[in-house]
Design an enzyme around this catalytic site. Structure first.
Site, PDB file in Angstrom:
ATOM      1  N   ASP A 142      57.402  32.824  33.059  1.00 50.05           N
ATOM      2  CA  ASP A 142      56.396  31.888  33.589  1.00 50.05           C
ATOM      3  C   ASP A 142      55.472  31.460  32.448  1.00 50.05           C
ATOM      4  OD1 ASP A 142      55.063  30.342  35.471  1.00 50.05           O
ATOM      5  OD2 ASP A 142      53.800  31.983  36.188  1.00 50.05           O
ATOM      6  N   ASP A 145      49.907  37.284  31.787  1.00 52.40           N
ATOM      7  CA  ASP A 145      50.505  37.074  33.105  1.00 52.40           C
ATOM      8  C   ASP A 145      52.010  37.345  33.127  1.00 52.40           C
ATOM      9  OD1 ASP A 145      50.589  36.520  35.755  1.00 52.40           O
ATOM     10  OD2 ASP A 145      50.146  34.386  35.592  1.00 52.40           O
TER      11      ASP A 145
HETATM   12  N1  LIG Z   1      43.165  39.656  29.412  1.00 54.96           N
HETATM   13  C1  LIG Z   1      42.501  38.558  29.774  1.00 54.96           C
HETATM   14  N2  LIG Z   1      41.452  38.121  29.037  1.00 54.96           N
HETATM   15  C2  LIG Z   1      40.773  37.001  29.416  1.00 54.96           C
HETATM   16  N3  LIG Z   1      41.060  36.276  30.516  1.00 54.96           N
HETATM   17  C3  LIG Z   1      42.088  36.674  31.285  1.00 54.96           C
HETATM   18  C4  LIG Z   1      42.871  37.822  30.953  1.00 54.96           C
HETATM   19  N4  LIG Z   1      43.825  37.973  31.905  1.00 54.96           N
HETATM   20  C5  LIG Z   1      43.664  36.965  32.773  1.00 54.96           C
HETATM   21  N5  LIG Z   1      42.624  36.175  32.411  1.00 54.96           N
HETATM   22  C6  LIG Z   1      42.141  34.984  33.131  1.00 54.96           C
HETATM   23  O1  LIG Z   1      42.509  35.105  34.489  1.00 54.96           O
HETATM   24  C7  LIG Z   1      43.394  34.033  34.862  1.00 54.96           C
HETATM   25  C8  LIG Z   1      44.444  34.552  35.822  1.00 54.96           C
HETATM   26  O2  LIG Z   1      45.194  35.590  35.218  1.00 54.96           O
HETATM   27  P1  LIG Z   1      46.776  35.625  35.280  1.00 54.96           P
HETATM   28  O3  LIG Z   1      47.214  36.907  34.639  1.00 54.96           O
HETATM   29  O4  LIG Z   1      47.332  34.366  34.720  1.00 54.96           O
HETATM   30  O5  LIG Z   1      47.045  35.759  36.847  1.00 54.96           O
HETATM   31  P2  LIG Z   1      47.582  34.728  37.954  1.00 54.96           P
HETATM   32  O6  LIG Z   1      47.881  33.410  37.278  1.00 54.96           O
HETATM   33  O7  LIG Z   1      48.784  35.395  38.459  1.00 54.96           O
HETATM   34  O8  LIG Z   1      46.483  34.668  38.941  1.00 54.96           O
HETATM   35  C9  LIG Z   1      43.943  33.500  33.551  1.00 54.96           C
HETATM   36  O9  LIG Z   1      44.269  32.128  33.631  1.00 54.96           O
HETATM   37  C10 LIG Z   1      42.810  33.730  32.587  1.00 54.96           C
HETATM   38  O10 LIG Z   1      41.883  32.663  32.630  1.00 54.96           O
HETATM   39 MG   LIG Z   2      48.602  32.914  35.488  1.00 58.72          MG
END
Ligand SMILES: Nc1ncnc2c1ncn2[C@@H]1O[C@H](COP(=O)(O)OP(=O)(O)O)[C@@H](O)[C@H]1O
Ligand SMILES: [Mg+2]
Length: 298
Positions: free
Chosen positions: A184, A201
């Site tokens: 993804d 992610d």
């Molecule tokens: N380790 C991280 N550090 C900073 N921001 C993060 C981190 N992990 C996630 N985020 C923020 O959270 C959002 C959602 O996380 P993500 O892992 O993409 O989950 P999902 O898209 O499944 O909800 C990301 O787009 C980012 O903006």
């Molecule tokens: Mg995401």
């Protein structure tokens, strides 16, 4: 402008907010001291900025399977290794125990991938803990120490676009050399940290060798990078790095520092790559990918 749903505030007082229910047990365990704010509420998870001692970290709270969207498609879970056969049978039957097992497999797949990729030198957030469906990890930050933006939220000069594209292709090759396809990868799942792009992610990451859809997913990941960076550097739109990388991988010749050309010469051979390309995102793609995987490597 930031897209809706990002950087949600909630009631924040003195740099902390009332802890959400799902984080309470981590606070009781002493893994989290305070919850600073909610960063996002995405498709699959809610992400919070938290304080742990004198460190700021990020807590990803997975939504229950029923609240999640499309990603639990068969291609992601196919061939995901489940050691316990009782668990495997329950997952196949869809019993309550099976659903719980599937849920756990989904969540821990992200943790496994983070450890595996960090060990392979891929720039991903450093995982700190995984507890009660919450992943505690490094908060990726920009030069000012604020939560880093997603690539989708930034605008790039052509030179920067080419540079980040090249960096990310190396990351894709490192991942593949470690046996992992992200599945993804796009401008929504790459953060622009102070030191460059960071891939996030990963719950749907798949085993490159053990999944019939790995080829298709790898090509889609690399195509997403091309389409995004191609907006800023249109010369990238002509490239075929995905096919080139997959071909090297299949021939056992992939190294993270492989010199790529961006061109791919189609030739009649054991692998019908043309066929895979044409049928991508087509109903027949799954079959094509399966055939591709089953071709003997010569
Ligand atoms: N380790 C991280 N550090 C900073 N921001 C993060 C981190 N992990 C996630 N985020 C923020 O959270 C959002 C959602 O996380 P993500 O892992 O993409 O989950 P999902 O898209 O499944 O909800 C990301 O787009 C980012 O903006
Ligand atoms: Mg995401």
């Amino acid at each position: 402008m930031l897209p809706a749903g990002r950087h949600m505030g909630g009631a924040v007082h003195n740099g902390r907010m009332k802890p959400p229910k799902r984080l309470k047990s981590l606070i009781e365990e002493g893994l989290i001291d305070t919850v600073v704010r909610q960063l996002t509420s995405g498709k699959e998870a809610m992400v919070y900025v938290v304080r742990c001692g004198d460190e700021t970290r990020c807590a990803k709270v997975y939504k229950e399977a029923t609240q999640r969207s499309f990603r639990q498609a068969v291609d992601y879970s196919e061939n995901r290794k489940v050691k316990n056969t009782r668990q495997a049978r329950a997952m196949a039957k869809g019993t309550r125990f099976g659903k719980q097992a599937q849920e756990a497999a989904w969540q821990s797949a992200e943790v496994d991938a983070l450890y595996r990729l960090a060990a392979a030198g891929v720039r991903v957030p450093r995982p700190h803990n995984f507890c009660d469906g919450v992943l505690l990890m490094e908060l990726v930050t920009d030069a000012d120490g604020a939560a880093a933006p997603r690539l989708n939220d930034v605008s790039l000069a052509p030179g920067q676009a080419r540079e980040h594209h090249a960096t990310l292709l190396i990351e894709v090759m490192r991942m593949l050399c470690a046996g992992v396809v992200h599945g993804d990868l796009s401008e929504f799942n790459i953060l622009l940290g102070a030191a460059g792009p960071v891939i996030i992610d990963l719950p749907q990451a798949v085993d490159a060798a053990g999944n019939n859809h790995a080829a298709r997913m790898l090509l889609r990941d690399v195509d997403n990078l091309r389409a995004f960076f191609g907006r800023f550097a249109p010369d990238l739109l002509d490239t075929e790095y995905g096919l080139e990388i997959w071909d090297l991988y299949q021939r056992g010749a992939l190294r993270p520092d492989a010199a790529l050309t961006g061109r791919f010469e189609r030739q009649a051979g054991p692998v019908d790559v043309d066929g895979v390309m044409v049928e991508i995102d087509d109903a027949r793609a799954e079959n094509a990918a399966r055939r591709l995987r089953l071709q003997p490597v010569q």
